[in-house]
Design a protein around this motif. Structure first.
Motif, PDB file in Angstrom:
ATOM      1  N   VAL A  60       0.863  -1.175   0.000  1.00  0.00           N
ATOM      2  CA  VAL A  60       0.000   0.000   0.000  1.00  0.00           C
ATOM      3  C   VAL A  60       0.901   1.227   0.000  1.00  0.00           C
ATOM      4  O   VAL A  60       1.730   1.389   0.898  1.00  0.00           O
ATOM      5  CB  VAL A  60      -0.939   0.023   1.218  1.00  0.00           C
ATOM      6  N   THR A  61       0.742   2.061  -1.021  1.00  0.00           N
ATOM      7  CA  THR A  61       1.608   3.227  -1.179  1.00  0.00           C
ATOM      8  C   THR A  61       0.777   4.497  -1.241  1.00  0.00           C
ATOM      9  O   THR A  61      -0.250   4.539  -1.926  1.00  0.00           O
ATOM     10  CB  THR A  61       2.454   3.117  -2.464  1.00  0.00           C
ATOM     11  N   ALA A  62       1.227   5.510  -0.524  1.00  0.00           N
ATOM     12  CA  ALA A  62       0.609   6.836  -0.588  1.00  0.00           C
ATOM     13  C   ALA A  62       1.667   7.821  -1.077  1.00  0.00           C
ATOM     14  O   ALA A  62       2.757   7.907  -0.494  1.00  0.00           O
ATOM     15  CB  ALA A  62       0.076   7.259   0.771  1.00  0.00           C
ATOM     16  N   ILE A  63       1.361   8.533  -2.156  1.00  0.00           N
ATOM     17  CA  ILE A  63       2.285   9.508  -2.748  1.00  0.00           C
ATOM     18  C   ILE A  63       1.631  10.881  -2.695  1.00  0.00           C
ATOM     19  O   ILE A  63       0.481  11.044  -3.128  1.00  0.00           O
ATOM     20  CB  ILE A  63       2.618   9.136  -4.204  1.00  0.00           C
ATOM     21  N   TYR A  64       2.347  11.840  -2.151  1.00  0.00           N
ATOM     22  CA  TYR A  64       1.807  13.203  -2.029  1.00  0.00           C
ATOM     23  C   TYR A  64       2.743  14.169  -2.728  1.00  0.00           C
ATOM     24  O   TYR A  64       3.946  14.212  -2.441  1.00  0.00           O
ATOM     25  CB  TYR A  64       1.660  13.587  -0.561  1.00  0.00           C
ATOM     26  N   ARG A  65       2.184  14.928  -3.685  1.00  0.00           N
ATOM     27  CA  ARG A  65       2.985  15.858  -4.487  1.00  0.00           C
ATOM     28  C   ARG A  65       2.398  17.257  -4.422  1.00  0.00           C
ATOM     29  O   ARG A  65       1.204  17.439  -4.642  1.00  0.00           O
ATOM     30  CB  ARG A  65       3.045  15.386  -5.938  1.00  0.00           C
ATOM     31  N   GLN A  66       3.251  18.193  -4.103  1.00  0.00           N
ATOM     32  CA  GLN A  66       2.893  19.603  -4.077  1.00  0.00           C
ATOM     33  C   GLN A  66       4.107  20.396  -4.536  1.00  0.00           C
ATOM     34  O   GLN A  66       5.221  19.848  -4.590  1.00  0.00           O
ATOM     35  CB  GLN A  66       2.471  20.035  -2.667  1.00  0.00           C
ATOM     36  N   PRO A  67       3.940  21.670  -4.900  1.00  0.00           N
ATOM     37  CA  PRO A  67       5.110  22.472  -5.257  1.00  0.00           C
ATOM     38  C   PRO A  67       6.187  22.403  -4.174  1.00  0.00           C
ATOM     39  O   PRO A  67       5.900  22.578  -2.993  1.00  0.00           O
ATOM     40  CB  PRO A  67       4.537  23.886  -5.390  1.00  0.00           C
ATOM     41  N   SER A  68       7.394  22.060  -4.579  1.00  0.00           N
ATOM     42  CA  SER A  68       8.580  21.999  -3.716  1.00  0.00           C
ATOM     43  C   SER A  68       8.675  20.745  -2.861  1.00  0.00           C
ATOM     44  O   SER A  68       9.663  20.573  -2.138  1.00  0.00           O
ATOM     45  CB  SER A  68       8.689  23.230  -2.804  1.00  0.00           C
TER      46      SER A  68
END
Length: 294
Positions: A120-128
């Motif tokens: 189970v993988t959680a990936i969080y992407r935001q500027p920087s």
């Protein structure tokens, strides 16, 4: 009023130094003869059949993959069946729970031995910032987390693995890099900071790319640093050649040609310069067919 500066999303931990790695490793079909066929049905289901005949053992390994993507709702389902009788299921949910958050659930089943694995993988992407958390459900379980932060081209990343049964951190690594429009430089400290690597990629011009990678293992009895350099040159808009050499005296060449839209052929050769008269060299081919979009 001052303009608001929006920083781009940095690459993931595994993609730090990707440009140099792709240059030195991708498009070198040296393991044997490979064939890949990709098609897409009118309802959006994509199929991929891939096979490889190993040059040494003559064994054939392959897989059949079906992928359905609902781009509007951010849902992707992938089913894979391999010739080693492994069934793989992957469900990806993007921007469902929160903007910038992607959930990836994978399960592997071996019917012959009843072996299984789940991730189970959680990936969080935001500027920087680009972060990932991975739970290996059956192995341990273990929890792996990594993160990369970036600003003005500078990149800083870290990864660690925590074993639930032992209650201890079993692995950690650090990475540092700088990405400019035409070049990238990356340094890694891996395997609990016992293995160090540095890579460099440079887009010299629109037709020429160059890169290098050095690796040193502090625990190895040999104090020598492993070094590999390579280059890529576009002959025209349908073909390119690649060449690389390392300090173990292994030189490799590859030639990639787009025969027509959706059809690509690759040829690779690796030569051991210290054993020119022996049958220790590697030759491989790869052929890819991709049907046009509906």
């Amino acid at each position: 009023m001052a303009a608001v500066v929006v920083h781009p999303v940095p690459p993931s931990w595994k993609d730090l130094g990707k440009s140099a790695s792709d240059l030195l490793n991708k498009d070198f079909p040296l393991a044997g003869n490979a064939l890949e066929v990709k098609t897409r049905a009118p309802n959006g289901v994509a199929f991929k059949v891939a096979g490889l005949r190993d040059a040494k053992s003559a064994a054939i390994a392959g897989d059949l993959e079906a992928k359905y993507s609902d781009v509007k709702n951010g849902v992707t389902l992938t089913q894979t069946w391999t010739t080693s009788n492994v069934l793989k299921t992957q469900v990806e949910l993007e921007n469902q729970v929160a903007k910038g958050l992607k959930l990836d659930i994978q399960g592997h089943l071996l019917p012959a031995t009843q072996g299984k694995s789940a991730y189970v993988t959680a990936i969080y992407r935001q500027p920087s910032v680009h972060t990932r958390a991975l739970l290996d459900v059956f192995k341990g379980p273990t929890f792996t987390a990594d993160a990369v932060i970036g600003r003005d081209g500078f990149l800083l990343g870290a990864e660690s693995t925590y074993s639930v049964p032992s209650g201890a951190v079993t692995r950690y690594a650090l990475g540092l890099g700088y990405a400019a429009p035409t070049y990238t430089v990356t340094v890694h400290g891996l395997a609990n900071l016992s293995v160090f690597s540095a890579s460099y990629y440079h887009k010299v011009s629109k037709d020429v790319e160059a890169g290098a990678k050095a690796i040193w293992d502090s625990k190895s009895t040999a104090s020598q640093v492993g070094l590999e350099v390579g280059t890529k040159c576009y002959l025209d808009n349908t073909a390119f050649v690649k060449a690389k050499v390392n300090n173990a005296n292994i030189a490799a060449l590859s030639y990639v040609q787009a025969l027509r839209p959706g059809v690509k052929a690759s040829f690779g050769l690796a030569v051991d310069m210290t054993k020119l008269g022996e049958a220790s060299h590697k030759v491989g081919t790869s052929l890819t067919f991709e049907a046009c979009e509906y």
